[in-house]
Scaffold this active site. Sequence first.
Site, PDB file in Angstrom:
ATOM      1  CE1 TYR A 145      -3.358   1.209  -7.218  1.00 31.78           C
ATOM      2  CE2 TYR A 145      -4.057   3.091  -8.147  1.00 31.78           C
ATOM      3  CZ  TYR A 145      -2.972   2.502  -7.812  1.00 31.78           C
ATOM      4  OH  TYR A 145      -1.807   2.964  -7.634  1.00 31.78           O
ATOM      5  CG  ASP A 240      -5.032  -5.874 -11.327  1.00 29.84           C
ATOM      6  OD1 ASP A 240      -5.245  -4.807 -11.232  1.00 29.84           O
ATOM      7  OD2 ASP A 240      -4.288  -6.699 -10.825  1.00 29.84           O
ATOM      8  CE  LYS A 268      -1.415  -5.288  -4.025  1.00 28.80           C
ATOM      9  NZ  LYS A 268      -0.857  -4.189  -3.326  1.00 28.80           N
TER      10      LYS A 268
HETATM   11  P1  KE4 Z   1       1.888  -1.761  -7.503  1.00 25.50           P
HETATM   12  O1  KE4 Z   1       2.369  -1.061  -8.598  1.00 25.50           O
HETATM   13  O2  KE4 Z   1       1.544  -0.668  -6.324  1.00 25.50           O
HETATM   14  O3  KE4 Z   1       3.034  -2.958  -7.196  1.00 25.50           O
HETATM   15  O4  KE4 Z   1       0.295  -2.385  -8.089  1.00 25.50           O
HETATM   16  C1  KE4 Z   1      -0.633  -1.771  -8.541  1.00 25.50           C
HETATM   17  C2  KE4 Z   1      -1.874  -2.551  -8.290  1.00 25.50           C
HETATM   18  C3  KE4 Z   1      -2.497  -3.132  -9.161  1.00 25.50           C
HETATM   19  N1  KE4 Z   1      -3.558  -3.948  -8.957  1.00 25.50           N
HETATM   20  C4  KE4 Z   1      -4.075  -4.223  -7.910  1.00 25.50           C
HETATM   21  C5  KE4 Z   1      -5.319  -4.845  -7.774  1.00 25.50           C
HETATM   22  C6  KE4 Z   1      -3.742  -3.397  -6.796  1.00 25.50           C
HETATM   23  O5  KE4 Z   1      -4.170  -3.741  -5.776  1.00 25.50           O
HETATM   24  C7  KE4 Z   1      -2.451  -2.643  -6.949  1.00 25.50           C
HETATM   25  C8  KE4 Z   1      -1.851  -1.985  -5.654  1.00 25.50           C
HETATM   26  N2  KE4 Z   1      -2.715  -2.038  -4.524  1.00 25.50           N
HETATM   27  C9  KE4 Z   1      -2.419  -0.931  -3.682  1.00 25.50           C
HETATM   28  C10 KE4 Z   1      -3.357  -1.172  -2.280  1.00 25.50           C
HETATM   29  N3  KE4 Z   1      -4.474  -0.750  -2.582  1.00 25.50           N
HETATM   30  C11 KE4 Z   1      -1.122  -0.677  -3.131  1.00 25.50           C
HETATM   31  C12 KE4 Z   1      -0.788   0.304  -1.984  1.00 25.50           C
HETATM   32  C13 KE4 Z   1      -0.235   1.398  -2.366  1.00 25.50           C
HETATM   33  O6  KE4 Z   1      -0.437   1.908  -3.565  1.00 25.50           O
HETATM   34  O7  KE4 Z   1       0.565   2.057  -1.769  1.00 25.50           O
END
Ligand code: KE4
Length: 436
Positions: A145, A240, A268
């Site tokens: 993801y 990523d 993060k």
């Molecule tokens: P954000 O847009 O959520 O800051 O980042 C997206 C993203 C991009 N790449 C990786 C590898 C990620 O894990 C994420 C976001 N991770 C999720 C957790 N599985 C965020 C939690 C959520 O969406 O509520």
Amino acid sequence: MRKNNNSKKAFLDSSKIIPGGVNSPVRAFKSVNSLPVFIKKGKGAYIYDLDDNKYIDYIGSWGPMILGHANETVIKSIEKVIKNSTSFGAPTLLETKLAKLIKKNFPSMEKMRMTSSGTEATMSAIRLARGVTNRDKIIKFEGCYHGHVDSLLVKAGSGSATFGVPSSPGIPKDLTKHTFTLKYNNIDDLEKCFIKNANKIACVIIEPIAGNMNCVIPNKKFIKKIRTLCNKYNSLLIFDEVMTGFRVAKGGAQEIYKTKPDITTLGKIVGGGMPVGVFGGKKKYMDQVSPVGPIYHAGTLSGNPAAMSAGIKTIEILSRKNFHKNLEKKLSILMLGLKKSADKYNIPFQINYVGGMFGFFFTEKNNIENFEDVNNCNEKIFQIFFNLMLGKGIYFAPSSFEAGFISSSHTMKDINLTIKAAEESFKILSNYLNSK
Ligand code: KE4
């Protein structure tokens, strides 16, 4: 059972005005058939809900809180900065300072741009790769993801060599047909796709240690092969590391696998819990980003001073000697303790962990390699285990497709309490399974 009236009331109220009562789906606890807990505050390794239940937190806001909640130094740095205003929409020294700190740990990021989320970072990285190669096709992997980017919300078509199909309504097939979704850890799939689409592939984007299909650790040969094939076909390799950056090691998965991507995305931890994303890489690529080059990227709050300051302090603290070594040592005690407890009650239970990130799987298969393996785990047992542990004050990720995280604030007392709670839960689980 723990008191949950206030969270229940809050959830009913929020559901009237916010879809699902939450601002991100996983928080709704739907996949564990439970009601979400509304959090009032956090301190160190602990969070407290509206009913004053205390939890040992192994989510840490999905990764950012590597120091634990409300770290004094981080909080003080934010307070100091916001006294001078919360945003200018103009450059500040803090952005350059954070960029230099990141580059020190991620030398492949010769230049970089700040965003306000990981999604913006990966979206911009894909646009950059397509722009510099003048190609449309991209490769991603099943179970990875990368944020809710249209081009990346794509599941494998009928055969991985066929076009991808949208994994959400509202995404044009004309867009997703450029995205190939292949099997993680499968070199053949990858090689075939490159041969079939030679010189049409702009980039490969991968979670170099996967954390969105639980925690799946790639085969070193697989990671090396991606790099080789990208070189051979002049495609860009995007790591990523939004989740793994500063989490699995100070220099992320690229430090562990000694493999340099062309572009890296972060998020993060680099914002210390404030909204931040980063994309960066080779100067020759990044200098094609506007206004130097033609490839557009922008953002009202990109490089927000408070977020920069929180990120700088967080990275300064996690850069201290043996920080990650100590984190992984503590985590290994937890994970091996959970495994020992599960084995004692013959519960099929496997573990994966790297640095401060972990996963556990209810399955007999002891080498989890891809999304299919995770899908074949026992979801029902996971749900029971999750709720038993939540009831004992242990806050694991409410989905068997998520990774877990430990912080430098977790103590050996917390680890031992968690193992004790798990042993009690496995005992109940084993009685349940034997009664069936
Ligand atoms: P954000 O847009 O959520 O800051 O980042 C997206 C993203 C991009 N790449 C990786 C590898 C990620 O894990 C994420 C976001 N991770 C999720 C957790 N599985 C965020 C939690 C959520 O969406 O509520």
